[in-house]
Every structure is written in structure tokens, then in C-alpha cells.
Motif scaffolding. Structure first.
Motif, PDB file in Angstrom:
ATOM      1  N   ASP A  73      -0.447 -15.170  -7.274  1.00 11.36           N
ATOM      2  CA  ASP A  73       0.477 -14.725  -6.222  1.00 11.36           C
ATOM      3  C   ASP A  73       1.884 -14.504  -6.766  1.00 11.36           C
ATOM      4  OD1 ASP A  73      -1.642 -14.878  -4.447  1.00 11.36           O
ATOM      5  OD2 ASP A  73      -1.058 -16.844  -3.655  1.00 11.36           O
ATOM      6  N   ASP A  76       2.209 -11.195  -8.504  1.00 10.15           N
ATOM      7  CA  ASP A  76       2.321 -10.109  -7.542  1.00 10.15           C
ATOM      8  C   ASP A  76       3.739 -10.031  -6.973  1.00 10.15           C
ATOM      9  OD1 ASP A  76       0.929  -8.005  -6.035  1.00 10.15           O
ATOM     10  OD2 ASP A  76       1.374  -9.264  -4.291  1.00 10.15           O
ATOM     11  N   GLU A  77       4.313 -11.170  -6.674  1.00 13.33           N
ATOM     12  CA  GLU A  77       5.668 -11.185  -6.119  1.00 13.33           C
ATOM     13  C   GLU A  77       6.700 -10.698  -7.140  1.00 13.33           C
ATOM     14  OE1 GLU A  77       8.217 -14.044  -3.150  1.00 13.33           O
ATOM     15  OE2 GLU A  77       6.395 -14.808  -4.083  1.00 13.33           O
ATOM     16  N   GLU A  80       6.369  -6.966  -7.425  1.00 17.52           N
ATOM     17  CA  GLU A  80       6.967  -6.305  -6.257  1.00 17.52           C
ATOM     18  C   GLU A  80       8.490  -6.285  -6.354  1.00 17.52           C
ATOM     19  OE1 GLU A  80       5.179  -8.299  -2.929  1.00 17.52           O
ATOM     20  OE2 GLU A  80       3.285  -7.212  -3.190  1.00 17.52           O
ATOM     21  N   GLN A  81       9.074  -7.324  -6.935  1.00 16.40           N
ATOM     22  CA  GLN A  81      10.520  -7.332  -7.151  1.00 16.40           C
ATOM     23  C   GLN A  81      10.914  -6.203  -8.118  1.00 16.40           C
ATOM     24  OE1 GLN A  81      13.201  -9.223  -5.940  1.00 16.40           O
ATOM     25  NE2 GLN A  81      11.731  -9.873  -4.386  1.00 16.40           N
ATOM     26  N   VAL A 147      13.404 -15.627  -4.777  1.00 14.39           N
ATOM     27  CA  VAL A 147      12.068 -15.687  -5.372  1.00 14.39           C
ATOM     28  C   VAL A 147      12.084 -16.596  -6.597  1.00 14.39           C
ATOM     29  CG1 VAL A 147      10.348 -14.316  -6.645  1.00 14.39           C
ATOM     30  CG2 VAL A 147      11.288 -13.468  -4.481  1.00 14.39           C
TER      31      VAL A 147
END
Length: 169
Positions: A73, A76-77, A80-81, A147
Motif C-alpha cells: 500500500d 502505491d501511495e 501516486e504522490q 504521507v
């Protein structure tokens, strides 16, 4: 030789819509570096999950699964950033390995050594995350800073728990 595809980015030829000298570009580059290390770490922990043996099998098999699930996860984060900044996340295995500072582990160490390697890798990841979080704050990038701060908290918790497990042996 054919012309390079303008929609393809490699670690050696990053493509971004952000000028390279900006603080935002520095954060984006750092996120891609972190993405590469996170990907290597994820795969290493999966390798350990698949191959751990001995009296600590059940405990470590579950712990390694929890770690790689979390990092799936997180990867993925992080990606995406990178995308939210108009860049492409590092995505080929060759480019990941070229960009990463963490190394793969082709061996199958004993369970305790696996934990020691994971702790050391988490320490390196945490140092990278904290440095990048500072750069994100300096760039006034609240999204990345949040994040990264959350990621650092989870890394520290995982390091603490794994160190405690080693101390109980």
C-alpha cells in the motif's frame, strides 16, 4: 536506433513537467528514490516470508506478511504522490534496481538474520523518509509531508517491535 518514447521514463532519464531546480522537483526525485527502495524492501520481505523456517516460522511468517502488505500500500501511495506532481513513478524492475540504495538479498538467511536485515533496511528507509519529509516541508508540500510522516511513524513502530522480538530470543 528508434527515438525514445516520450511517455516512458527511466531512472536514468527522468521525465517531469517540473523544472529540475525547483524544490518540488527535488521532492519528486526523492519520492522516486524512495519508491525504488520501498519496492526492493517489499520484495525482500516477501522473499523472507516465503522462505523463513525453523522454530520462529509461524511468528515471522505472519510478521513478514503484515510488513509486505503494508509496503504494498505504501508503494502505491508513494507512486501516486509522484504522479500527482506530473512525473512518472519508477516502474521497471531494472530501473528500480538501478535507482535503489537498498540491495536485494539473494541468500536465504536464518530467521534471526532475516529480522536483523529487515530492521537495518527499515532504519535506512526511515532516514530517507525523514530527510524527504524535511524537504517536502521546505517546499511547502503538505501532501507529501503528511504521507512521509505517517510512513515514518509506521517504520518506527515496526523497528521497535522487531527489535523487541530479537531481544526476547
Amino acid at each position: 536506433m528508434s527515438a525514445p518514447d516520450p511517455n516512458t521514463t527511466t531512472a536514468s532519464t527522468p521525465s517531469t513537467d517540473v523544472a529540475p531546480e525547483t524544490a518540488e522537483a527535488d521532492v519528486t526525485t526523492g519520492l522516486n528514490d524512495l519508491l525504488a527502495d520501498a519496492t526492493v524492501f517489499y520484495q525482500k520481505v516477501r522473499h523472507y516470508h516465503w522462505n523463513v523456517t525453523g522454530p520462529h516460522f509461524f511468528t515471522l511468517h505472519e510478521e513478514f506478511e503484515a510488513l509486505y502488505t503494508f509496503w504494498n500500500d505504501a508503494i502505491d501511495e508513494i507512486a501516486e504522490q509522484v504522479r500527482s506532481r506530473g512525473d512518472r513513478p519508477v516502474h521497471t524492475l531494472a530501473d528500480v534496481l538501478d535507482l535503489a540504495s537498498l540491495e536485494e538479498d539473494p541468500s536465504t538467511p536464518a530467521a534471526e538474520e532475516m529480522v536483523e536485515v529487515v530492521i537495518a533496511d527499515l532504519a535506512a528507509l526511515d532516514e530517507q523518509v525523514q530527510d524527504l519529509a524535511e524537504r517536502a516541508e521546505e517546499a511547502d508540500d503538505a501532501g507529501a509531508a503528511t504521507v512521509l510522516e505517517d510512513l515514518s511513524e509506521q517504520i518506527e513502530e515496526d523497528r521497535w517491535m522487531l527489535r523487541a522480538w530479537l531481544n526476547d530470543l
